[in-house]
Motif scaffolding. Structure first.
Motif, PDB file in Angstrom:
ATOM      1  N   PRO A 136       0.835  -1.213   0.000  1.00  0.00           N
ATOM      2  CA  PRO A 136       0.000   0.000   0.000  1.00  0.00           C
ATOM      3  C   PRO A 136       0.862   1.252   0.000  1.00  0.00           C
ATOM      4  CG  PRO A 136       0.035  -1.005   2.168  1.00  0.00           C
ATOM      5  CD  PRO A 136       0.755  -1.953   1.263  1.00  0.00           C
ATOM      6  N   ASP A 137       0.270   2.356  -0.432  1.00  0.00           N
ATOM      7  CA  ASP A 137       0.920   3.665  -0.426  1.00  0.00           C
ATOM      8  C   ASP A 137       2.197   3.679  -1.263  1.00  0.00           C
ATOM      9  OD1 ASP A 137       0.737   6.358   0.418  1.00  0.00           O
ATOM     10  OD2 ASP A 137       2.330   6.034   1.881  1.00  0.00           O
ATOM     11  N   LYS A 138       2.234   2.876  -2.318  1.00  0.00           N
ATOM     12  CA  LYS A 138       3.384   2.857  -3.226  1.00  0.00           C
ATOM     13  C   LYS A 138       3.240   4.012  -4.212  1.00  0.00           C
ATOM     14  CE  LYS A 138       5.995  -0.315  -6.214  1.00  0.00           C
ATOM     15  NZ  LYS A 138       5.949   0.403  -7.501  1.00  0.00           N
ATOM     16  N   GLN A 139       4.293   4.835  -4.325  1.00  0.00           N
ATOM     17  CA  GLN A 139       4.202   6.075  -5.078  1.00  0.00           C
ATOM     18  C   GLN A 139       4.332   5.889  -6.584  1.00  0.00           C
ATOM     19  OE1 GLN A 139       7.322   8.420  -3.330  1.00  0.00           O
ATOM     20  NE2 GLN A 139       5.998   9.202  -1.700  1.00  0.00           N
ATOM     21  N   PHE A 140       4.888   4.756  -7.011  1.00  0.00           N
ATOM     22  CA  PHE A 140       5.209   4.593  -8.418  1.00  0.00           C
ATOM     23  C   PHE A 140       4.437   3.427  -9.023  1.00  0.00           C
ATOM     24  CE2 PHE A 140       9.016   6.083  -6.160  1.00  0.00           C
ATOM     25  CZ  PHE A 140       9.130   7.345  -6.730  1.00  0.00           C
ATOM     26  N   GLU A 141       4.295   3.467 -10.317  1.00  0.00           N
ATOM     27  CA  GLU A 141       3.692   2.342 -11.020  1.00  0.00           C
ATOM     28  C   GLU A 141       4.540   1.092 -10.840  1.00  0.00           C
ATOM     29  OE1 GLU A 141       1.702   4.850 -14.736  1.00  0.00           O
ATOM     30  OE2 GLU A 141       3.578   3.760 -15.028  1.00  0.00           O
ATOM     31  N   THR A 142       3.906  -0.066 -10.942  1.00  0.00           N
ATOM     32  CA  THR A 142       4.590  -1.350 -10.833  1.00  0.00           C
ATOM     33  C   THR A 142       4.579  -2.034 -12.187  1.00  0.00           C
ATOM     34  OG1 THR A 142       3.967  -1.596  -8.505  1.00  0.00           O
ATOM     35  CG2 THR A 142       4.573  -3.603  -9.705  1.00  0.00           C
ATOM     36  N   TYR A 143       5.717  -2.628 -12.557  1.00  0.00           N
ATOM     37  CA  TYR A 143       5.853  -3.279 -13.852  1.00  0.00           C
ATOM     38  C   TYR A 143       6.308  -4.723 -13.641  1.00  0.00           C
ATOM     39  CZ  TYR A 143       6.115   1.629 -15.277  1.00  0.00           C
ATOM     40  OH  TYR A 143       5.867   2.969 -15.448  1.00  0.00           O
ATOM     41  N   LEU A 144       5.583  -5.652 -14.239  1.00  0.00           N
ATOM     42  CA  LEU A 144       5.956  -7.063 -14.222  1.00  0.00           C
ATOM     43  C   LEU A 144       6.063  -7.541 -15.664  1.00  0.00           C
ATOM     44  CD1 LEU A 144       6.397  -9.758 -12.627  1.00  0.00           C
ATOM     45  CD2 LEU A 144       3.954 -10.185 -12.972  1.00  0.00           C
ATOM     46  N   GLU A 145       7.247  -7.999 -16.054  1.00  0.00           N
ATOM     47  CA  GLU A 145       7.455  -8.528 -17.395  1.00  0.00           C
ATOM     48  C   GLU A 145       7.514 -10.050 -17.336  1.00  0.00           C
ATOM     49  OE1 GLU A 145      10.800  -6.843 -19.383  1.00  0.00           O
ATOM     50  OE2 GLU A 145      10.147  -4.772 -19.088  1.00  0.00           O
ATOM     51  N   ILE A 146       6.781 -10.700 -18.246  1.00  0.00           N
ATOM     52  CA  ILE A 146       6.764 -12.163 -18.344  1.00  0.00           C
ATOM     53  C   ILE A 146       7.299 -12.530 -19.723  1.00  0.00           C
ATOM     54  CG2 ILE A 146       5.345 -14.239 -18.278  1.00  0.00           C
ATOM     55  CD1 ILE A 146       3.373 -12.674 -16.518  1.00  0.00           C
ATOM     56  N   TRP A 147       8.428 -13.228 -19.742  1.00  0.00           N
ATOM     57  CA  TRP A 147       9.113 -13.565 -20.988  1.00  0.00           C
ATOM     58  C   TRP A 147       8.987 -15.058 -21.275  1.00  0.00           C
ATOM     59  CZ3 TRP A 147      11.591 -10.263 -24.377  1.00  0.00           C
ATOM     60  CH2 TRP A 147      11.699  -8.928 -23.960  1.00  0.00           C
ATOM     61  N   PHE A 148       8.858 -15.385 -22.555  1.00  0.00           N
ATOM     62  CA  PHE A 148       8.685 -16.770 -22.994  1.00  0.00           C
ATOM     63  C   PHE A 148       9.844 -17.167 -23.902  1.00  0.00           C
ATOM     64  CE2 PHE A 148       4.553 -15.015 -22.077  1.00  0.00           C
ATOM     65  CZ  PHE A 148       3.870 -16.037 -21.450  1.00  0.00           C
ATOM     66  N   SER A 149      10.465 -18.282 -23.595  1.00  0.00           N
ATOM     67  CA  SER A 149      11.479 -18.855 -24.478  1.00  0.00           C
ATOM     68  C   SER A 149      11.114 -20.304 -24.753  1.00  0.00           C
ATOM     69  CB  SER A 149      12.877 -18.759 -23.855  1.00  0.00           C
ATOM     70  OG  SER A 149      12.906 -19.366 -22.568  1.00  0.00           O
ATOM     71  N   VAL A 150      11.293 -20.699 -26.008  1.00  0.00           N
ATOM     72  CA  VAL A 150      10.872 -22.022 -26.453  1.00  0.00           C
ATOM     73  C   VAL A 150      11.869 -23.072 -25.995  1.00  0.00           C
ATOM     74  CG1 VAL A 150      10.246 -23.408 -28.466  1.00  0.00           C
ATOM     75  CG2 VAL A 150       9.792 -20.949 -28.460  1.00  0.00           C
ATOM     76  N   LYS A 151      11.363 -24.235 -25.590  1.00  0.00           N
ATOM     77  CA  LYS A 151      12.197 -25.370 -25.190  1.00  0.00           C
ATOM     78  C   LYS A 151      11.874 -26.581 -26.073  1.00  0.00           C
ATOM     79  CE  LYS A 151      12.870 -26.234 -20.932  1.00  0.00           C
ATOM     80  NZ  LYS A 151      12.641 -26.688 -19.546  1.00  0.00           N
ATOM     81  N   PRO A 152      12.732 -26.998 -26.978  1.00  0.00           N
ATOM     82  CA  PRO A 152      13.894 -26.268 -27.495  1.00  0.00           C
ATOM     83  C   PRO A 152      13.452 -25.185 -28.463  1.00  0.00           C
ATOM     84  CG  PRO A 152      13.636 -28.307 -28.687  1.00  0.00           C
ATOM     85  CD  PRO A 152      12.571 -28.312 -27.619  1.00  0.00           C
ATOM     86  N   ALA A 153      14.332 -24.260 -28.775  1.00  0.00           N
ATOM     87  CA  ALA A 153      13.983 -23.093 -29.591  1.00  0.00           C
ATOM     88  C   ALA A 153      13.963 -23.446 -31.079  1.00  0.00           C
ATOM     89  CB  ALA A 153      14.965 -21.960 -29.322  1.00  0.00           C
ATOM     90  N   ILE A 154      13.066 -24.347 -31.473  1.00  0.00           N
ATOM     91  CA  ILE A 154      12.947 -24.745 -32.872  1.00  0.00           C
ATOM     92  C   ILE A 154      11.473 -24.941 -33.206  1.00  0.00           C
ATOM     93  CG2 ILE A 154      15.204 -25.858 -33.011  1.00  0.00           C
ATOM     94  CD1 ILE A 154      13.796 -28.535 -32.572  1.00  0.00           C
ATOM     95  N   GLY A 155      11.199 -24.997 -34.500  1.00  0.00           N
ATOM     96  CA  GLY A 155       9.868 -25.359 -34.980  1.00  0.00           C
ATOM     97  C   GLY A 155       8.862 -24.241 -34.854  1.00  0.00           C
ATOM     98  N   GLY A 156       7.703 -24.466 -35.448  1.00  0.00           N
ATOM     99  CA  GLY A 156       6.580 -23.546 -35.328  1.00  0.00           C
ATOM    100  C   GLY A 156       6.944 -22.136 -35.715  1.00  0.00           C
ATOM    101  N   SER A 157       6.768 -21.210 -34.786  1.00  0.00           N
ATOM    102  CA  SER A 157       7.012 -19.790 -35.023  1.00  0.00           C
ATOM    103  C   SER A 157       8.394 -19.359 -34.563  1.00  0.00           C
ATOM    104  CB  SER A 157       5.946 -18.959 -34.303  1.00  0.00           C
ATOM    105  OG  SER A 157       4.659 -19.295 -34.744  1.00  0.00           O
TER     106      SER A 157
END
Length: 728
Positions: free
Chosen positions: A448-469
């Motif tokens: 509570p009473d936090k003066q600043f915006e909060t940022y949460l980044e969620i990153w995705f990495s492929v396992k393994p990084a092949i195929g599809g997109s």
């Protein structure tokens, strides 16, 4: 809730109509900056003067090929005509009034005459905005679709009193009297240039700060100081002007430093106060023995400790210093999430100043830059905008440019009661595996009473990084439901509807005034400007402190659930590694520490993935930057192998710090002695921000002695995810 936007702008429903359609139908494979979307929705309410929209936006830009001023964007000479042009609707925008500082027209490569010089691919851009905020959305969309723009990331928007205009002839570049062996560059929050530790011993009073660029733009009164010749904003002081200030307030050789700073109007906060981040860093980086606390670690390491006086009468204590003072607007919001534009401009300014100190601008002295700032959120794989831009500069000036960064202070410091040798995670980073048919959850606690915006980044990495997109998530379409969606459950009220990739959710969804009434937003994008190797979702939550200007968000536990939409039986379905980073609101030395958001254990007991791995600042993950971690003192000014509890840890499998330096005397006596804001003031400070300038000082002396920058020296057998390869 009173509106902050012009009355002709509508609310969240119209914003979604404008941007969701654009992202799905027109953006194509181009990346987009989620922070830009949030800023446009809320009119950057957390950054500029409250109640006013910014008159310009600033971007860091990666181009497809080196910058060409004859073909990229709009030249400065056309800006006045474009500002006077009345813009109504999308069809009337015409050429965008975008300006790249002239510094980026200069070719790189200092010491390889056989190579073809080229301008950088990474530049900064100023975009003058229309008064109608609805038209601004179209301006930005057109910029995103500009040819040759590979990606762009929004930086700190300048204030309503736009200083980007000529203010008389620019000052000449700095002079030193002779070719220096090495130049020290600093990007900091203030500039204690009158401090005795930064003065030239042979000339009194005379500072070793030969050039100072204050980037702050939100001034209450117009400054008489012009902007640098190659950058159309901020205020610059040259060596003669700084010395004149010292002489004006000197009596019998004693300088009234507080009067100097008040007269100069350089610093955004009075340096008469006891502590400043800049003063602490500079005393360790370049302070002389006559006026600075003793170095905690001898410069020339060995079995026998050297005299502290000898250590501080080294080349670093005599070298010229060029300073870039980061803007008040940047420092006041803490952390480094808006840092890229100002930092990249600052890097180019430091390089230009080093050229100006050379007898032959084509053969300037080596430049060692210290920057003890950085953001926690980001891809942490070296592909971020600022990391990539600094790597480009280091490659463009091989063996002549060293950029030293603090590794970060985000490692957990609390002991595990069940395993006292282990530190509990700090709550900055969590990592989990997402398999077909499954889901993972992250709990973000916002106090509570936090003066600043909060940022949460969620990153995705492929396992393994092949195929599809490839490395990116599949797009959710009518024919293909995509791979992942995200559900956010706030502390109060019902869970939000699932957001697909790409997708945007604003709360409340039907807010009539986006700027004043939007309390949170989720921006789930397939390709983002912050990184090039994975998809990212950004959750932004407004400040929880009560405000009369705009709505406050509820404090408490925000549950973020990431769901894999493919069934477990789908043998072609891909698995993902999901990383969550929360941006911390760090504070500089001497400031009151604010409450920080953090990731915590899930209430239902499900795995949270909390880890201390990957707690380097994002900027410290670049390939060419030099990272410094913090150590404990083992006595006689010699570093131990005991890493300070807070000193960050690299990602699993990634290299750790290059150097480690003493930043703490003992677990019971944290910190080391550093200079205060004025001569004679001594205090204690700790953190990797205190380790980085010691590593930079070591490199300054090596380069001054004629040693090559690369390869960096190492101690055989030393080096882990937290311990540097060499102690300095």
């Amino acid at each position: 809730m009173s509106s902050m936007l012009p009355p002709d702008f509508v609310g969240n429903l119209q914003f979604l109509t404008i941007w969701v359609d654009f992202i799905r139908k027109r953006l194509g494979e181009r990346p987009i900056d989620p922070y830009l979307l949030w800023g446009l929705c809320t009119e950057f309410r957390a950054l500029g003067p409250r109640g006013h929209s910014p008159s310009v936006l600033s971007f860091s830009v990666e181009l497809d090929h080196p910058y060409d001023p004859t073909t990229h964007f709009t030249p400065l000479t056309k800006l006045a005509a474009l500002r006077a042009h009345s813009v109504r609707g999308m069809g009337g925008i015409g050429n965008l009034p975008g300006q790249v500082p002239k510094s980026y027209e200069q070719a790189m490569l200092w010491d390889d005459p056989s190579a073809l010089p080229r301008t950088p691919k990474f530049v900064t851009l100023r975009l003058d905005l229309h008064k109608d905020w609805l038209v601004v959305q179209r301006q930005v969309q057109k910029l995103l679709l500009t040819d040759d723009v590979k990606r762009l990331q929004v930086g700190l928007p300048r204030g309503v009193n736009n200083p980007d205009k000529p203010r008389g002839p620019p000052h000449k570049m700095p002079v030193w009297g002779h070719q220096p062996k090495v130049v020290i560059g600093v990007l900091e929050d203030a500039s204690p240039f009158a401090h005795a530790a930064l003065r030239r011993l042979e000339d009194s009073p005379s500072t070793r700060v030969v050039a100072l660029w204050d980037q702050t733009s939100m001034r209450t009164a117009a400054s008489a100081q012009p902007a640098p010749a190659l950058f159309p904003y901020g205020n610059q002081w040259n060596h003669d002007q700084l010395n004149a200030l010292l002489e004006r307030h000197a009596v019998d050789g004693e300088v009234d430093e507080a009067a100097v700073y008040a007269d100069a109007e350089v610093d955004y906060k009075p340096l008469a106060q006891r502590a400043s981040h800049a003063a602490a860093v500079l005393s360790l980086l370049t302070g002389s023995s006559c006026a600075a606390p003793h170095m905690p670690q001898p410069i020339d390491t060995g079995d026998a400790p050297a005299s502290p006086e000898e250590a501080q009468d080294d080349c670093a204590a005599q070298a010229p210093v060029v300073m870039v003072q980061l803007p008040e607007e940047q420092i006041s919001v803490r952390a480094g999430r808006w840092l890229a534009v100002n930092a990249l401009d600052g890097m180019h300014y430091l390089i230009n100043a080093a050229r100006g100190l050379a007898a032959d601008p084509k053969v300037p002295p080596p430049l060692v830059v210290n920057m003890s700032y950085g953001s926690m959120a980001g891809p942490h794989d070296g592909s971020g905008m600022l990391e990539s831009a600094i790597d480009e500069l280091c490659c463009g000036y091989p063996n002549e440019l060293a950029v030293v960064l603090a590794a970060g202070n985000a490692h957990g410091t609390l002991r595990d009661a069940e395993e006292p040798s282990r530190h509990l995670p700090s709550g900055v980073h969590a990592k989990q595996d997402l398999k077909p048919g499954g889901s993972v959850s992250f709990t973000l606690f916002i106090p509570p009473d936090k003066q600043f915006e909060t940022y949460l980044e969620i990153w995705f990495s492929v396992k393994p990084a092949i195929g599809g997109s490839g490395p990116f998530l599949e797009i959710d379409t009518e024919d293909n439901p995509g791979e992942v969606d995200i559900v956010v459950t706030p502390p109060i009220g019902l869970a939000w509807p699932a957001v697909p990739c790409p997708g945007i959710r604003l709360e409340p969804a039907n807010a009539p005034d986006s700027a004043a009434d939007t309390e949170a937003g989720l921006f789930f994008m397939r390709k983002v400007s912050q990184g090039t190797r994975g998809s990212m979702a950004l959750l932004v939550v407004a400040a929880t402190q009560v405000s009369s200007k705009y709505v406050e968000a509820p404090a408490g536990r925000w549950l973020v659930t990431v769901r894999h939409k493919k069934p477990k039986s789908d043998t072609a379905a891909r698995s993902f590694s999901v990383d969550a980073w929360v941006e911390r609101d760090d504070t500089e030395v001497g400031a009151v520490r604010q409450q920080s958001a953090r990731l915590v254990e899930n209430a239902d007991g499900s795995p949270s993935g909390l880890t201390n791995s990957g707690t380097f600042t994002n900027i410290a993950t670049g390939c060419m930057t030099i990272k410094a971690g913090a150590l404990m003192d083992r006595g006689n000014g010699l570093g131990s192998t005991q890493v300070s509890a807070y000193s960050a840890e690299a990602m699993d499998g990634a290299p750790g710090p290059d150097f480690s330096s003493i930043a703490d005397t003992h677990p019971a006596l944290p910190g080391i002695r550093v200079s205060g804001s004025q001569s004679g003031m001594v205090l204690r400070a700790n953190g990797t921000s205190m380790a980085a300038p010691q590593a930079a000082r070591y490199l300054v002396n090596r380069l001054a002695d004629g040693c090559a920058l690369c390869p960096l020296p190492e101690t055989p057998g030393q080096g882990t995810a937290r311990l540097g390869k060499k102690t300095v």
